[in-house]
Design a protein around this motif. Structure first.
Motif, PDB file in Angstrom:
ATOM      1  N   UNK A  30       0.830  -1.203   0.000  1.00  0.00           N
ATOM      2  CA  UNK A  30       0.000   0.000   0.000  1.00  0.00           C
ATOM      3  C   UNK A  30       0.866   1.255   0.000  1.00  0.00           C
ATOM      4  N   UNK A  31       0.351   2.306  -0.570  1.00  0.00           N
ATOM      5  CA  UNK A  31       1.075   3.573  -0.552  1.00  0.00           C
ATOM      6  C   UNK A  31       0.974   4.201   0.836  1.00  0.00           C
ATOM      7  N   UNK A  32       1.811   5.158   1.100  1.00  0.00           N
ATOM      8  CA  UNK A  32       1.769   5.811   2.406  1.00  0.00           C
ATOM      9  C   UNK A  32       0.471   6.587   2.591  1.00  0.00           C
ATOM     10  N   UNK A  33      -0.182   6.958   1.494  1.00  0.00           N
ATOM     11  CA  UNK A  33      -1.437   7.701   1.580  1.00  0.00           C
ATOM     12  C   UNK A  33      -2.656   6.788   1.691  1.00  0.00           C
ATOM     13  N   UNK A  34      -2.465   5.482   1.529  1.00  0.00           N
ATOM     14  CA  UNK A  34      -3.599   4.551   1.584  1.00  0.00           C
ATOM     15  C   UNK A  34      -4.169   4.478   2.996  1.00  0.00           C
ATOM     16  N   UNK A  35      -5.474   4.541   3.097  1.00  0.00           N
ATOM     17  CA  UNK A  35      -6.108   4.489   4.418  1.00  0.00           C
ATOM     18  C   UNK A  35      -6.372   3.058   4.867  1.00  0.00           C
ATOM     19  N   UNK A  36      -6.623   2.158   3.935  1.00  0.00           N
ATOM     20  CA  UNK A  36      -6.938   0.772   4.298  1.00  0.00           C
ATOM     21  C   UNK A  36      -5.668  -0.021   4.615  1.00  0.00           C
ATOM     22  N   UNK A  37      -4.522   0.417   4.107  1.00  0.00           N
ATOM     23  CA  UNK A  37      -3.233  -0.241   4.344  1.00  0.00           C
ATOM     24  C   UNK A  37      -3.236  -1.692   3.887  1.00  0.00           C
ATOM     25  N   UNK A  38      -3.935  -1.966   2.806  1.00  0.00           N
ATOM     26  CA  UNK A  38      -3.955  -3.311   2.221  1.00  0.00           C
ATOM     27  C   UNK A  38      -3.151  -3.288   0.931  1.00  0.00           C
ATOM     28  N   UNK A  39      -2.485  -4.388   0.608  1.00  0.00           N
ATOM     29  CA  UNK A  39      -1.727  -4.414  -0.643  1.00  0.00           C
ATOM     30  C   UNK A  39      -2.659  -4.388  -1.852  1.00  0.00           C
ATOM     31  N   UNK A  40      -2.119  -3.902  -2.945  1.00  0.00           N
ATOM     32  CA  UNK A  40      -2.849  -3.848  -4.207  1.00  0.00           C
ATOM     33  C   UNK A  40      -2.530  -5.112  -4.989  1.00  0.00           C
ATOM     34  N   UNK A  41      -3.550  -5.793  -5.489  1.00  0.00           N
ATOM     35  CA  UNK A  41      -3.385  -7.017  -6.254  1.00  0.00           C
ATOM     36  C   UNK A  41      -3.768  -6.733  -7.702  1.00  0.00           C
ATOM     37  N   UNK A  42      -2.793  -6.857  -8.608  1.00  0.00           N
ATOM     38  CA  UNK A  42      -3.038  -6.660 -10.031  1.00  0.00           C
ATOM     39  C   UNK A  42      -3.083  -8.032 -10.697  1.00  0.00           C
ATOM     40  N   UNK A  43      -4.205  -8.377 -11.299  1.00  0.00           N
ATOM     41  CA  UNK A  43      -4.380  -9.695 -11.930  1.00  0.00           C
ATOM     42  C   UNK A  43      -4.027  -9.645 -13.412  1.00  0.00           C
ATOM     43  N   UNK A  44      -3.448 -10.747 -13.913  1.00  0.00           N
ATOM     44  CA  UNK A  44      -3.085 -10.881 -15.311  1.00  0.00           C
ATOM     45  C   UNK A  44      -3.578 -12.229 -15.814  1.00  0.00           C
ATOM     46  N   UNK A  45      -3.816 -12.352 -17.112  1.00  0.00           N
ATOM     47  CA  UNK A  45      -4.334 -13.615 -17.640  1.00  0.00           C
ATOM     48  C   UNK A  45      -3.334 -14.762 -17.580  1.00  0.00           C
ATOM     49  N   UNK A  46      -2.031 -14.457 -17.565  1.00  0.00           N
ATOM     50  CA  UNK A  46      -1.004 -15.498 -17.500  1.00  0.00           C
ATOM     51  C   UNK A  46       0.108 -15.073 -16.553  1.00  0.00           C
ATOM     52  N   UNK A  47       0.885 -16.047 -16.113  1.00  0.00           N
ATOM     53  CA  UNK A  47       2.042 -15.763 -15.269  1.00  0.00           C
ATOM     54  C   UNK A  47       3.081 -14.986 -16.078  1.00  0.00           C
ATOM     55  N   UNK A  48       3.223 -15.328 -17.361  1.00  0.00           N
ATOM     56  CA  UNK A  48       4.185 -14.637 -18.218  1.00  0.00           C
ATOM     57  C   UNK A  48       3.850 -13.153 -18.347  1.00  0.00           C
ATOM     58  N   UNK A  49       2.572 -12.831 -18.481  1.00  0.00           N
ATOM     59  CA  UNK A  49       2.165 -11.428 -18.579  1.00  0.00           C
ATOM     60  C   UNK A  49       2.462 -10.681 -17.279  1.00  0.00           C
ATOM     61  N   UNK A  50       2.230 -11.328 -16.149  1.00  0.00           N
ATOM     62  CA  UNK A  50       2.524 -10.707 -14.854  1.00  0.00           C
ATOM     63  C   UNK A  50       4.028 -10.498 -14.693  1.00  0.00           C
ATOM     64  N   UNK A  51       4.823 -11.490 -15.092  1.00  0.00           N
ATOM     65  CA  UNK A  51       6.284 -11.373 -14.987  1.00  0.00           C
ATOM     66  C   UNK A  51       6.808 -10.265 -15.897  1.00  0.00           C
ATOM     67  N   UNK A  52       6.240 -10.139 -17.087  1.00  0.00           N
ATOM     68  CA  UNK A  52       6.658  -9.079 -18.008  1.00  0.00           C
ATOM     69  C   UNK A  52       6.345  -7.699 -17.429  1.00  0.00           C
ATOM     70  N   UNK A  53       5.181  -7.548 -16.851  1.00  0.00           N
ATOM     71  CA  UNK A  53       4.812  -6.262 -16.247  1.00  0.00           C
ATOM     72  C   UNK A  53       5.692  -5.965 -15.040  1.00  0.00           C
ATOM     73  N   UNK A  54       6.007  -6.977 -14.252  1.00  0.00           N
ATOM     74  CA  UNK A  54       6.899  -6.791 -13.105  1.00  0.00           C
ATOM     75  C   UNK A  54       8.259  -6.291 -13.584  1.00  0.00           C
TER      76      UNK A  54
END
Length: 63
Positions: A30-54
Motif C-alpha cells: 500500500x502507498x503511504x497515503x492509503x487508508x486501508x493499508x492493504x496491498x494492491x493485487x493486479x491480476x493478469x491472464x497469464x504468469x508470463x504477462x505478470x512477470x513481463x509487467x513486473x
C-alpha cells in the motif's frame, strides 16, 4: 530518493484462465497515503504477462 517498492509475483493456481493455466498477479504494498493499508493485487491472464509487467515496472527504477 524514496526506498524501492517490493513487487511480488504471485501464481494463482486456484484461479485458472480460459485454457486452464494459472493466472499471474502482482502484489504491490500500500502507498503511504492509503487508508486501508492493504496491498494492491493486479491480476493478469497469464504468469508470463505478470512477470513481463513486473520487469517493466522494476526496469523503471533502474537507471
Amino acid at each position: 530518493m524514496s526506498p524501492a517498492v517490493q513487487i511480488k509475483l504471485a501464481v494463482l493456481h486456484d484461479l485458472p484462465n480460459e485454457d486452464g493455466s494459472p493466472r499471474g498477479a502482482l502484489v504491490l504494498p500500500p502507498t503511504s497515503a492509503a487508508t486501508a493499508r492493504r496491498p494492491l493485487l493486479l491480476l493478469f491472464p497469464t504468469v508470463a504477462a505478470a512477470a513481463a509487467e513486473k520487469g517493466r515496472m522494476e526496469g523503471g527504477r533502474r537507471g
